[in-house]
Design a protein around this motif. Structure first.
Motif, PDB file in Angstrom:
ATOM      1  N   ALA A 179      39.214  20.649  41.731  1.00 47.96           N
ATOM      2  CA  ALA A 179      39.015  21.825  40.890  1.00 47.96           C
ATOM      3  C   ALA A 179      40.258  22.207  40.104  1.00 47.96           C
ATOM      4  CB  ALA A 179      38.551  22.994  41.750  1.00 47.96           C
ATOM      5  N   HIS A 180      41.309  21.437  40.192  1.00 51.87           N
ATOM      6  CA  HIS A 180      42.503  21.668  39.385  1.00 51.87           C
ATOM      7  C   HIS A 180      43.094  23.055  39.573  1.00 51.87           C
ATOM      8  CE1 HIS A 180      41.482  18.078  36.937  1.00 51.87           C
ATOM      9  NE2 HIS A 180      40.266  18.451  37.263  1.00 51.87           N
ATOM     10  N   GLY A 181      43.069  23.585  40.772  1.00 50.24           N
ATOM     11  CA  GLY A 181      43.638  24.926  40.949  1.00 50.24           C
ATOM     12  C   GLY A 181      44.424  25.016  42.235  1.00 50.24           C
ATOM     13  N   ARG A 182      45.492  25.796  42.224  1.00 49.30           N
ATOM     14  CA  ARG A 182      46.269  25.938  43.444  1.00 49.30           C
ATOM     15  C   ARG A 182      45.834  27.139  44.254  1.00 49.30           C
ATOM     16  NH1 ARG A 182      50.402  24.455  40.003  1.00 49.30           N
ATOM     17  NH2 ARG A 182      51.033  26.603  39.711  1.00 49.30           N
ATOM     18  N   ASN A 183      45.218  28.132  43.597  1.00 47.96           N
ATOM     19  CA  ASN A 183      44.774  29.320  44.320  1.00 47.96           C
ATOM     20  C   ASN A 183      43.391  29.037  44.924  1.00 47.96           C
ATOM     21  OD1 ASN A 183      43.881  31.732  45.221  1.00 47.96           O
ATOM     22  ND2 ASN A 183      44.161  32.850  43.308  1.00 47.96           N
ATOM     23  N   ASN A 220      40.553  31.678  44.540  1.00 47.37           N
ATOM     24  CA  ASN A 220      39.955  31.718  43.216  1.00 47.37           C
ATOM     25  C   ASN A 220      39.113  30.479  42.938  1.00 47.37           C
ATOM     26  OD1 ASN A 220      40.363  31.098  40.039  1.00 47.37           O
ATOM     27  ND2 ASN A 220      40.127  33.277  40.473  1.00 47.37           N
ATOM     28  N   VAL A 221      39.605  29.324  43.380  1.00 48.06           N
ATOM     29  CA  VAL A 221      38.856  28.091  43.145  1.00 48.06           C
ATOM     30  C   VAL A 221      37.510  28.137  43.852  1.00 48.06           C
ATOM     31  CG1 VAL A 221      38.818  25.656  43.728  1.00 48.06           C
ATOM     32  CG2 VAL A 221      40.818  26.630  42.634  1.00 48.06           C
ATOM     33  N   ILE A 249      35.832  30.854  44.480  1.00 49.75           N
ATOM     34  CA  ILE A 249      34.974  31.826  43.796  1.00 49.75           C
ATOM     35  C   ILE A 249      34.381  31.245  42.518  1.00 49.75           C
ATOM     36  CG2 ILE A 249      34.971  34.000  42.530  1.00 49.75           C
ATOM     37  CD1 ILE A 249      36.963  35.059  44.530  1.00 49.75           C
ATOM     38  N   VAL A 250      35.225  30.616  41.700  1.00 52.37           N
ATOM     39  CA  VAL A 250      34.728  30.227  40.383  1.00 52.37           C
ATOM     40  C   VAL A 250      34.225  28.790  40.329  1.00 52.37           C
ATOM     41  CG1 VAL A 250      36.171  31.865  39.172  1.00 52.37           C
ATOM     42  CG2 VAL A 250      37.004  29.545  39.533  1.00 52.37           C
ATOM     43  N   ASP A 251      34.566  27.989  41.328  1.00 50.67           N
ATOM     44  CA  ASP A 251      34.166  26.595  41.207  1.00 50.67           C
ATOM     45  C   ASP A 251      33.285  26.125  42.360  1.00 50.67           C
ATOM     46  OD1 ASP A 251      33.967  23.950  40.554  1.00 50.67           O
ATOM     47  OD2 ASP A 251      35.971  23.869  39.711  1.00 50.67           O
ATOM     48  N   GLY A 255      30.520  28.599  42.763  1.00 48.09           N
ATOM     49  CA  GLY A 255      30.254  29.250  41.488  1.00 48.09           C
ATOM     50  C   GLY A 255      28.871  29.889  41.419  1.00 48.09           C
ATOM     51  N   GLY A 283      44.945  33.471  37.469  1.00 48.06           N
ATOM     52  CA  GLY A 283      44.200  33.450  38.726  1.00 48.06           C
ATOM     53  C   GLY A 283      43.967  32.075  39.313  1.00 48.06           C
ATOM     54  N   HIS A 284      43.940  31.055  38.480  1.00 50.04           N
ATOM     55  CA  HIS A 284      43.551  29.776  39.036  1.00 50.04           C
ATOM     56  C   HIS A 284      44.619  29.187  39.944  1.00 50.04           C
ATOM     57  CE1 HIS A 284      40.162  27.207  38.952  1.00 50.04           C
ATOM     58  NE2 HIS A 284      40.890  26.117  38.767  1.00 50.04           N
ATOM     59  N   ASN A 285      45.840  29.527  39.674  1.00 49.35           N
ATOM     60  CA  ASN A 285      46.916  28.950  40.480  1.00 49.35           C
ATOM     61  C   ASN A 285      47.659  29.967  41.329  1.00 49.35           C
ATOM     62  OD1 ASN A 285      46.501  26.306  39.614  1.00 49.35           O
ATOM     63  ND2 ASN A 285      47.558  26.759  37.695  1.00 49.35           N
ATOM     64  N   GLU A 286      47.685  31.215  40.901  1.00 50.55           N
ATOM     65  CA  GLU A 286      48.392  32.262  41.654  1.00 50.55           C
ATOM     66  C   GLU A 286      47.363  33.320  42.024  1.00 50.55           C
ATOM     67  OE1 GLU A 286      51.577  31.828  42.124  1.00 50.55           O
ATOM     68  OE2 GLU A 286      51.742  30.106  40.788  1.00 50.55           O
ATOM     69  N   LEU A 309      26.820  24.220  36.568  1.00 48.11           N
ATOM     70  CA  LEU A 309      28.043  24.906  37.004  1.00 48.11           C
ATOM     71  C   LEU A 309      29.168  23.971  37.436  1.00 48.11           C
ATOM     72  CD1 LEU A 309      26.890  28.065  38.988  1.00 48.11           C
ATOM     73  CD2 LEU A 309      28.337  28.015  36.976  1.00 48.11           C
ATOM     74  N   TRP A 348      36.799  19.867  32.510  1.00 51.46           N
ATOM     75  CA  TRP A 348      38.185  20.135  32.083  1.00 51.46           C
ATOM     76  C   TRP A 348      38.541  19.334  30.860  1.00 51.46           C
ATOM     77  CZ3 TRP A 348      41.507  23.593  34.405  1.00 51.46           C
ATOM     78  CH2 TRP A 348      41.005  24.220  35.547  1.00 51.46           C
ATOM     79  N   VAL A 376      35.487  26.449  33.762  1.00 48.51           N
ATOM     80  CA  VAL A 376      35.750  27.343  34.885  1.00 48.51           C
ATOM     81  C   VAL A 376      36.428  28.615  34.416  1.00 48.51           C
ATOM     82  CG1 VAL A 376      37.024  27.564  37.013  1.00 48.51           C
ATOM     83  CG2 VAL A 376      35.836  25.448  36.511  1.00 48.51           C
ATOM     84  N   PHE A 378      33.949  30.795  32.911  1.00 47.55           N
ATOM     85  CA  PHE A 378      33.187  31.447  33.973  1.00 47.55           C
ATOM     86  C   PHE A 378      33.950  32.663  34.491  1.00 47.55           C
ATOM     87  CE2 PHE A 378      31.849  31.953  38.364  1.00 47.55           C
ATOM     88  CZ  PHE A 378      30.470  31.889  38.262  1.00 47.55           C
TER      89      PHE A 378
END
Lengths: 780, 139
Positions: free
Chosen positions: A729-733, A736-737, A739-741, A744, B28-31, B92, B96, B111, B114
């Motif tokens: 999902a390309h995210g570190r959080n 959040n990942v 929730i949104v991925d 989803g 939000g996505h990383n922090e 969904l 990327w 994403v 979304f």
């Protein structure tokens, strides 16, 4: 897929497409749209007529597509003699009805809507009779009820029409649910999922332990749809509909759906003692009640409606009588009835349309003004009366041949059908002859012959009743015999023709005619006698229906008063008590209480946060006014948010901070808006109760959380998310990942809920703002 | 509540909070952060503005009805999921791509669309509730 298969699918869909197009066509072409729209049933008729040869040869044509594989549901149809005859009646009479509606409702503002409903019904009815899978059968069955509701209530400005529509919907809709249950029981008992499969099981259903349940439930569907006593009352009320509807739905086709169902199930459910008792008894009762009530009426349509009830009773009686000849009689009578009753209804409508009244006592001498209509009416009445050389005569001969086969049982039913037929003879001529003979009576509108659209239908149907009898070999070969074979489940050959054959049936026919003429001549005194009798009885199922509806409403008001009393404090108390009990009871009952927790030594700042939370709580309890209490609650919430932060959940803590802030703001706004007294003055008893409920909930939730945290923790999901958040999902959080991925779809649902809740709250606030006089929901 | 100091600072505070909410949304996505929390921050910003200066300036500033903003958000979120259907992957699924923004490579995805939808839904719903409650002139 084969070509024929594709065409049948189109034939099933086409009426619905026509229904969608009808309003636009009518807007463009006016009442002449009827000529175009009639092409739909013509196509159906021609298409289904193409199967005549194969089916007369003894084949059955099936087809369809798999629809929902996982549920074993198919979109499939099954054509044998029974469904084919019905399909031809529906599309053939449907053609005439569409044309007739073009003339009958000419210039009506909603004519397009009417065409639309009629075609919708046609599609539903067509689907019902050719449906193979149980699900399709049920869906189309209910669709016919809905279409009937729309058509009866077509003139929705009148209360009587609305009541009749609702009544028909409730009675037939409830019957439909009963049918659904019956089909499910049948499926459970036999494993069959479609009519064609069911017809293969032979004695399986009759010998199943659930036979009785299945039978009663199916009869519940069939008897309501086909207006059997004591469910007959909705059918005469349905005469509120425009006459084309009465002619089509409530005499020729829809009300026969129940008979169709019984005939369809006869090979697998019939020939049991129960079947051969219940059906003739109910059918016979309906026959007698229907004809007697018909005598009482002066409205042409109502007279016909009650004879329709009677005819349906006769059909049910014959279907359940248990002899092959009786089934043949039912088949012949069904075909004959569809033709002559459809014709007579259209005649009644034409008379009403041209003279402005359909009261028998206010009509007379129309033969000169409306000669073509008169001819059609007379032919139809002769078929209804069972005179040779009409198809009704063949049917009646067969009825007497089928019933009079010996035993006191058949003697009784011979008498029943003798009386019924004689009275129907009288009513038939009262409708088809009396308005046209005698002195010319002044009518609200000056009578003259209607346009071609109005007389075409009755003339064709009446002539068909004559031709079908004259060329009986032909009609038996293609229609009656295959249909009777399908109903009995064995090859049957019907041979009766208009050539008289001396015997008991002919004698009984003669007696019927003599009795009928007698009844026709004494119709007026008989009517008065019936009126007096009914007035003496006073109560009928129709009134019973009203009482039932009123009773249901009263009951629901009573229950609503208890459950929804409008007091917020009671709702909340009930909710929280239920919450506490649902947590505590299982925990105690199944011995799942947590063990004593192990306390870890806390650091100084952790203690501080806990103390702040406790101070906040104490402040809530001891606050002097509400605003202070709300703000103190926020203190406690902030302390919890801090705890989350300290324990390494920054996202959660972040959200908690914002939620707490907004809760305080919104709660404060609500409080000021409700104009409550600033302080809390609950009486001591109320306080004690509230405190105990709160303590109970707190304890229960605390115990639950302790218990949950003591269970072994499965890390599989956490590990998965930790591993894959960056990769997939390309995210570190991770939060959040998720929730949104990863989750989803959940989030999509949740934000939809957030929005709907927002809308609802907005509406609530508006209501309060708009009506200052309204009682506030909360009180002090 | 309408003290001079509060009334004077509220617009600046609101502007700052809205900016911050967007920052929180995007990072939000990383922090720690994201659409939900960002939406809550923005909603409280407008709530503060409303308490300080009255509801009608807020409604003017928002231009659209808050509920419409919420509905727009739901639409954005739902459509961001539909995009994946054109690439023959389930509804969904995150897609990327990297856009070259003024010589700076920026990761862009369905994403984030979304999440922006979530932001608007929360912002719109909460703001509309808060504003409706603050509107006291009709009470």
């Amino acid at each position: 897929m084969a070509d024929g298969q594709w065409l049948t699918f189109v034939a099933l869909i086409l009426p619905f497409a026509g229904a969608a197009a009808a309003p636009f066509l009518t807007r463009a072409l006016g009442h002449n749209a009827a000529w175009v729209l009639a092409l739909v049933p013509v196509f159906l008729f021609v298409h289904f007529a193409g199967f005549l040869g194969a089916i007369a040869a003894g084949d059955a044509v099936g087809g369809g597509y798999s629809w929902i594989d996982s549920l074993d549901v198919d979109f499939s149809w099954y054509l044998d003699g029974l469904s084919l005859t019905f399909a031809l009646l529906i599309s053939g009479i449907g053609t005439l009805i569409v044309l007739y509606s073009g003339g009958y409702l000419k210039g009506h503002r909603q004519q397009g809507r009417f065409f639309s409903f009629i075609l919708m019904f046609m599609g539903a009815m067509q689907g019902l009779v050719v449906a193979d899978s149980f699900l399709m059968l049920f869906v189309f069955w209910e669709l016919t009820s809905i279409a009937s509701f729309l058509l009866i209530g077509f003139d929705h400005g009148r209360e009587a029409a609305r009541r009749a529509a609702l009544q028909a919907l409730i009675v037939t809709g409830a019957g439909g649910l009963s049918l659904l249950a019956g089909l499910l029981v049948i499926r459970n008992a036999t494993g069959a999922n479609s009519l064609s499969a069911l017809l293969q099981v032979g004695d399986g259903l009759r010998e199943a332990p659930l036979y009785l349940a299945a039978l009663l439930l199916v009869l519940g569907g069939a008897f309501t749809k086909s207006a059997q006593f004591p469910f007959h009352f909705w059918l005469p009320n349905a005469m509120e509909a425009p006459t084309p509807v009465s002619a089509y739905l409530h005499s020729a086709t829809m009300v026969k759906a129940g008979v169709y169902l019984l005939m369809r199930l006869n090979p697998v459910m019939g020939e049991t003692a129960l079947w051969e008792t219940v059906l003739p008894v109910f059918g016979g009762t309906t026959l007698i009640v229907g004809t007697l009530l018909a005598v009482r009426q002066t409205d042409l349509k109502l007279m016909l409606a009650y004879t329709t009830v009677a005819s349906l009773g006769l059909l049910v009686m014959l279907t359940g009588f248990g002899s092959e000849v009786a089934v043949e009689a039912a088949v012949l009578y069904l075909i004959a009835h569809s033709m002559f009753k459809g014709a007579l209804f259209m005649v009644a409508g034409a008379v009403d349309h041209e003279t402005g009244t359909r009261d028998l006592t206010k009509l007379g001498g129309l033969r000169r003004a409306m000669p073509i209509t008169f001819a059609a009416a007379l032919l139809a009445a002769m078929s209804m009366g069972g005179l040779p050389p009409f198809f009704g005569f063949l049917a009646k001969e067969e009825i007497y041949a089928g019933i009079g086969t010996g035993g006191s049982w058949s003697l009784f039913f011979t008498a029943v059908s003798l009386i019924g037929n004689a009275l129907m003879f009288a009513i038939g001529f009262a409708v088809g002859l009396r308005p046209f003979t005698g002195e010319t009576v002044e009518t609200p509108r000056h009578a003259h012959e209607g346009p071609v659209l109005l007389w075409l239908g009755p003339v064709v149907l009446a002539a068909a009743g004559l031709l079908a009898a004259l060329f009986s070999g032909f009609s038996h070969y293609f229609l009656s015999s295959p249909m009777a074979s399908a109903v009995t489940g064995r090859p049957v050959e019907i041979a009766i023709s208009v050539v008289p054959h001396i015997g008991l049936p002919l004698l009984l026919s003669a007696v019927t005619i003599v009795l009928g003429i007698g009844a026709y001549l004494t119709l007026d005194p008989a009517r008065h006698a019936m009126a007096r009798l009914l007035a003496a009885i006073g109560w009928g199922p129709d009134r019973g229906f009203d009482q039932f509806v009123r009773g249901t409403i009263r009951l629901s008001v009573f229950v609503t008063r208890i459950v929804q009393n409008g007091r917020l404090d009671i709702y909340m108390t009930a909710t929280f008590i239920a919450l506490a009990l649902s947590l505590l009871v299982p925990m105690i009952r199944f011995g799942e209480l947590p063990s004593w927790p192990v306390f870890v030594p806390l650091r100084f700042y952790e203690w501080t946060v806990l103390v702040i939370a406790l101070i906040g709580l104490a402040a809530v309890v001891y606050a002097r006014d509400r605003l202070t209490a709300i703000v103190s609650l926020g203190i406690q919430g902030f302390a919890v948010a801090l705890l989350f932060m300290l324990l390494g959940a920054p996202d959660l803590s972040f959200t908690q901070f914002m939620v707490e802030t907004l809760s305080v703001v919104i709660l404060a706004l609500v409080m000021t808006r409700l104009r409550l007294s600033p302080a809390d003055h609950r009486p001591l008893g109320q306080r004690t109760l509230d405190v105990s409920v709160a303590a109970l909930c707190g304890t229960a939730l605390g115990l639950l959380l302790l218990r949950v945290s003591q269970l072994p923790f499965d890390l599989a999901l956490s590990d998965f998310f930790a591993e894959n958040a960056r990769v997939i999902a390309h995210g570190r959080n991770i939060v959040n990942v998720i929730i949104v991925d990863f989750r989803g779809l959940d989030t999509l649902g949740e934000i939809a809920v957030v929005m709907i809740a927002g809308l609802a709250i907005l509406a609530l606030v508006r209501i309060q703002a708009g009506k200052p006089a309204a009682k506030p929901a909360g009180r002090d | 509540m309408r003290t001079l100091i509060f009334r004077t600072t509220a617009p600046y505070l609101t502007a700052l909070m809205v900016l911050f909410s967007i920052f929180v949304l995007l990072r939000g996505h990383n922090e720690p952060g994201g659409g939900f929390i960002g939406g809550l921050i923005a909603a409280s910003a407008f709530a503060i503005y409303g308490i300080a200066c009255g509801v009608s300036p807020v409604r003017r500033a928002l231009y659209f009805h808050p509920m419409a903003i919420s509905a727009f958000g739901l639409l954005v979120s739902a459509t961001s999921g539909v995009v994946s259907l054109f690439f023959d992957v389930p509804f969904l699924t995150g897609l990327w791509t990297t856009i070259d923004l003024l010589g700076l490579p920026v990761d862009f995805s369905t994403v984030i669309l979304f999440d922006i939808g979530v932001y608007f839904v929360v912002l719109g719903s909460i703001t509309s509730i808060a504003l409706a409650l603050e509107e006291r002139e009709h009470a």
